[in-house]
Each structure stands twice: as C-alpha cells, then as structure tokens.
Design a protein around this motif. Structure first.
Motif, PDB file in Angstrom:
ATOM      1  N   GLU A  53       0.826  -1.211   0.000  1.00  0.00           N
ATOM      2  CA  GLU A  53       0.000   0.000   0.000  1.00  0.00           C
ATOM      3  C   GLU A  53       0.861   1.262   0.000  1.00  0.00           C
ATOM      4  O   GLU A  53       0.619   2.185  -0.776  1.00  0.00           O
ATOM      5  N   LEU A  54       1.876   1.312   0.846  1.00  0.00           N
ATOM      6  CA  LEU A  54       2.692   2.524   0.949  1.00  0.00           C
ATOM      7  C   LEU A  54       3.529   2.764  -0.306  1.00  0.00           C
ATOM      8  O   LEU A  54       3.676   3.913  -0.750  1.00  0.00           O
ATOM      9  N   VAL A  55       4.087   1.699  -0.877  1.00  0.00           N
ATOM     10  CA  VAL A  55       4.875   1.857  -2.095  1.00  0.00           C
ATOM     11  C   VAL A  55       3.957   2.247  -3.255  1.00  0.00           C
ATOM     12  O   VAL A  55       4.298   3.111  -4.068  1.00  0.00           O
ATOM     13  N   THR A  56       2.773   1.648  -3.324  1.00  0.00           N
ATOM     14  CA  THR A  56       1.809   2.028  -4.356  1.00  0.00           C
ATOM     15  C   THR A  56       1.471   3.507  -4.246  1.00  0.00           C
ATOM     16  O   THR A  56       1.452   4.236  -5.256  1.00  0.00           O
ATOM     17  N   ASN A  57       1.199   3.975  -3.029  1.00  0.00           N
ATOM     18  CA  ASN A  57       0.893   5.395  -2.842  1.00  0.00           C
ATOM     19  C   ASN A  57       2.043   6.277  -3.313  1.00  0.00           C
ATOM     20  O   ASN A  57       1.830   7.303  -3.963  1.00  0.00           O
ATOM     21  N   ALA A  58       3.267   5.877  -2.979  1.00  0.00           N
ATOM     22  CA  ALA A  58       4.427   6.677  -3.383  1.00  0.00           C
ATOM     23  C   ALA A  58       4.565   6.705  -4.901  1.00  0.00           C
ATOM     24  O   ALA A  58       4.796   7.757  -5.495  1.00  0.00           O
ATOM     25  N   VAL A  59       4.402   5.565  -5.542  1.00  0.00           N
ATOM     26  CA  VAL A  59       4.566   5.482  -6.991  1.00  0.00           C
ATOM     27  C   VAL A  59       3.445   6.227  -7.713  1.00  0.00           C
ATOM     28  O   VAL A  59       3.688   7.000  -8.632  1.00  0.00           O
ATOM     29  N   VAL A  60       2.207   6.013  -7.290  1.00  0.00           N
ATOM     30  CA  VAL A  60       1.059   6.569  -8.008  1.00  0.00           C
ATOM     31  C   VAL A  60       0.822   8.042  -7.690  1.00  0.00           C
ATOM     32  O   VAL A  60       0.568   8.849  -8.575  1.00  0.00           O
ATOM     33  N   HIS A  61       0.924   8.409  -6.409  1.00  0.00           N
ATOM     34  CA  HIS A  61       0.514   9.754  -5.999  1.00  0.00           C
ATOM     35  C   HIS A  61       1.663  10.725  -5.756  1.00  0.00           C
ATOM     36  O   HIS A  61       1.492  11.923  -5.922  1.00  0.00           O
ATOM     37  N   ALA A  62       2.805  10.219  -5.349  1.00  0.00           N
ATOM     38  CA  ALA A  62       3.833  11.133  -4.866  1.00  0.00           C
ATOM     39  C   ALA A  62       4.995  11.343  -5.824  1.00  0.00           C
ATOM     40  O   ALA A  62       5.517  12.446  -5.901  1.00  0.00           O
ATOM     41  N   CYS A  63       5.411  10.329  -6.521  1.00  0.00           N
ATOM     42  CA  CYS A  63       6.631  10.470  -7.317  1.00  0.00           C
ATOM     43  C   CYS A  63       6.403  11.177  -8.637  1.00  0.00           C
ATOM     44  O   CYS A  63       7.099  12.125  -8.959  1.00  0.00           O
ATOM     45  N   ARG A  64       5.464  10.708  -9.398  1.00  0.00           N
ATOM     46  CA  ARG A  64       5.113  11.332 -10.677  1.00  0.00           C
ATOM     47  C   ARG A  64       6.330  11.745 -11.498  1.00  0.00           C
ATOM     48  O   ARG A  64       6.536  12.916 -11.803  1.00  0.00           O
ATOM     49  N   GLY A  65       7.181  10.781 -11.788  1.00  0.00           N
ATOM     50  CA  GLY A  65       8.327  11.044 -12.646  1.00  0.00           C
ATOM     51  C   GLY A  65       9.596  11.462 -11.940  1.00  0.00           C
ATOM     52  O   GLY A  65      10.575  11.763 -12.600  1.00  0.00           O
ATOM     53  N   SER A  66       9.611  11.489 -10.611  1.00  0.00           N
ATOM     54  CA  SER A  66      10.846  11.882  -9.919  1.00  0.00           C
ATOM     55  C   SER A  66      11.888  10.780 -10.007  1.00  0.00           C
ATOM     56  O   SER A  66      13.061  11.035  -9.831  1.00  0.00           O
ATOM     57  N   GLY A  67      11.441   9.545 -10.240  1.00  0.00           N
ATOM     58  CA  GLY A  67      12.385   8.465 -10.473  1.00  0.00           C
ATOM     59  C   GLY A  67      12.747   7.596  -9.299  1.00  0.00           C
ATOM     60  O   GLY A  67      13.316   6.538  -9.487  1.00  0.00           O
ATOM     61  N   GLU A  68      12.420   7.975  -8.055  1.00  0.00           N
ATOM     62  CA  GLU A  68      12.930   7.181  -6.938  1.00  0.00           C
ATOM     63  C   GLU A  68      11.958   7.093  -5.769  1.00  0.00           C
ATOM     64  O   GLU A  68      11.315   8.062  -5.398  1.00  0.00           O
ATOM     65  N   VAL A  69      11.912   5.891  -5.216  1.00  0.00           N
ATOM     66  CA  VAL A  69      11.226   5.609  -3.957  1.00  0.00           C
ATOM     67  C   VAL A  69      12.250   4.844  -3.123  1.00  0.00           C
ATOM     68  O   VAL A  69      12.885   3.909  -3.618  1.00  0.00           O
ATOM     69  N   ARG A  70      12.420   5.244  -1.877  1.00  0.00           N
ATOM     70  CA  ARG A  70      13.383   4.543  -1.018  1.00  0.00           C
ATOM     71  C   ARG A  70      12.654   3.835   0.111  1.00  0.00           C
ATOM     72  O   ARG A  70      11.700   4.371   0.691  1.00  0.00           O
ATOM     73  N   LEU A  71      13.120   2.636   0.427  1.00  0.00           N
ATOM     74  CA  LEU A  71      12.555   1.832   1.497  1.00  0.00           C
ATOM     75  C   LEU A  71      13.603   1.643   2.586  1.00  0.00           C
ATOM     76  O   LEU A  71      14.788   1.450   2.292  1.00  0.00           O
ATOM     77  N   TYR A  72      13.140   1.708   3.824  1.00  0.00           N
ATOM     78  CA  TYR A  72      14.014   1.491   4.976  1.00  0.00           C
ATOM     79  C   TYR A  72      13.323   0.525   5.919  1.00  0.00           C
ATOM     80  O   TYR A  72      12.118   0.630   6.148  1.00  0.00           O
ATOM     81  N   LEU A  73      14.081  -0.387   6.477  1.00  0.00           N
ATOM     82  CA  LEU A  73      13.540  -1.325   7.445  1.00  0.00           C
ATOM     83  C   LEU A  73      14.567  -1.502   8.544  1.00  0.00           C
ATOM     84  O   LEU A  73      15.762  -1.664   8.272  1.00  0.00           O
ATOM     85  N   GLN A  74      14.118  -1.403   9.768  1.00  0.00           N
ATOM     86  CA  GLN A  74      14.993  -1.737  10.884  1.00  0.00           C
ATOM     87  C   GLN A  74      14.198  -2.579  11.866  1.00  0.00           C
ATOM     88  O   GLN A  74      13.006  -2.378  12.050  1.00  0.00           O
ATOM     89  N   GLU A  75      14.890  -3.550  12.442  1.00  0.00           N
ATOM     90  CA  GLU A  75      14.239  -4.455  13.384  1.00  0.00           C
ATOM     91  C   GLU A  75      15.157  -4.651  14.577  1.00  0.00           C
ATOM     92  O   GLU A  75      16.365  -4.843  14.419  1.00  0.00           O
ATOM     93  N   PHE A  76      14.569  -4.535  15.735  1.00  0.00           N
ATOM     94  CA  PHE A  76      15.311  -4.777  16.970  1.00  0.00           C
ATOM     95  C   PHE A  76      14.481  -5.699  17.840  1.00  0.00           C
ATOM     96  O   PHE A  76      13.424  -5.299  18.354  1.00  0.00           O
ATOM     97  N   ASP A  77      14.921  -6.926  17.932  1.00  0.00           N
ATOM     98  CA  ASP A  77      14.319  -7.903  18.831  1.00  0.00           C
ATOM     99  C   ASP A  77      12.784  -7.986  18.687  1.00  0.00           C
ATOM    100  O   ASP A  77      12.049  -7.919  19.667  1.00  0.00           O
ATOM    101  N   GLY A  78      12.322  -8.096  17.444  1.00  0.00           N
ATOM    102  CA  GLY A  78      10.894  -8.254  17.210  1.00  0.00           C
ATOM    103  C   GLY A  78      10.105  -6.967  17.053  1.00  0.00           C
ATOM    104  O   GLY A  78       8.897  -6.995  16.850  1.00  0.00           O
TER     105      GLY A  78
END
Length: 148
Positions: A53-78
């Motif tokens: 859902e979040l990547v779709t929103n970024a691609v469809v609504h926010a980027c509009r030709g800017s070329g990039e979406v970045r993803l970050y994930l961090q996990e600490f003990d669950g």
C-alpha cells in the motif's frame, strides 16, 4: 532474539524506481528479508500488505516522474519499523470516506488497522517518510520507539 540470547539489531534499505513494477519488487524483497530474519505467518503477510500500500501510494501519488522511492527497514528484537520515502511533501489522505463500491481510498485506513503505530515525517527539501511499526509478537509489551 539471536541464538546467543542477545537482541538482534538489523537494518535494510532499497531504492526503487517510480514504476508500477516496484510494488511487486518491494513485496518480494520484504517477504524474503523478513523470512530470513525469522518472521513468519500473519506478521509477514501484514507487513508485506502494508508495504504494498505505501509503495503504491508513493509510486502513483507522490513520485510522478521523480524516479525514486526509497525503502528502509529496521528491526530490533521483534520490533520492526518500515519506512517509504518519496520526494513530495503532501501528506497521505486521512479520514477519507470512500463510497461503498469505490476501488480506492481505503489504503491508509488499512495500514492504520494493521500496524502497531503509523506516522509521517516531512523534512524541508527532503520529501517525506511514511512509517509503520509492527511487532513480531502483537501481544508483547512494546519497547520504546526505534530511532528515526
């Protein structure tokens, strides 16, 4: 928890194009990564759905030709924090009331229902990060928030 009994801190990031195939790529990469970190079942499915859902929103609504979406994930003990960055400052639409048979307008509500916590951080000249927090064990007492 790592095999030695000490909490594990792990991070991951990826950069995707603003093309619709990036949504599928993000889902696949995130599912593979979480599984390799020991997550399984509904928690993986929920976070992959949120990411979709979040990547779709970024691609469809926010980027509009800017070329990039970045993803970050961090996990600490669950305790997991997932973020999607895009270059625009406009915030996701909240409190929408889509019509009964509408095909859009429910995504952020779905994210809000599945995530332990949810928010948006904007920075002048640096776009926005939409983030969610998930716990591997939803019945666990949540630790303090992970660093931004």
């Amino acid at each position: 928890m790592s095999t030695l009994g000490t909490p594990a801190f792990r991070t991951w990031e990826a950069s995707l194009t603003d093309h619709c195939t990036s949504v599928r790529t993000a889902r696949r990469q995130l599912r593979d990564l979480l599984t390799s970190w020991g997550w399984s079942g509904e928690r993986v499915d929920d976070l992959v759905l949120i990411a979709s859902e979040l990547v779709t929103n970024a691609v469809v609504h926010a980027c509009r030709g800017s070329g990039e979406v970045r993803l970050y994930l961090q996990e600490f003990d669950g305790d997991c924090r997932f973020e999607v960055w895009d270059p625009r400052h406009d915030l996701p639409l909240h409190d929408r009331h889509p019509r009964r048979f509408s095909e859009c307008g429910r995504g952020i509500d779905l994210v809000r229902q599945l995530a332990f916590d949810f928010g948006v951080v904007t920075r002048k000249g640096a776009g926005k990060r939409v983030w969610v927090r998930m716990l591997l064990d939803p019945s666990a007492t949540p630790p303090p928030p992970l660093a931004s």
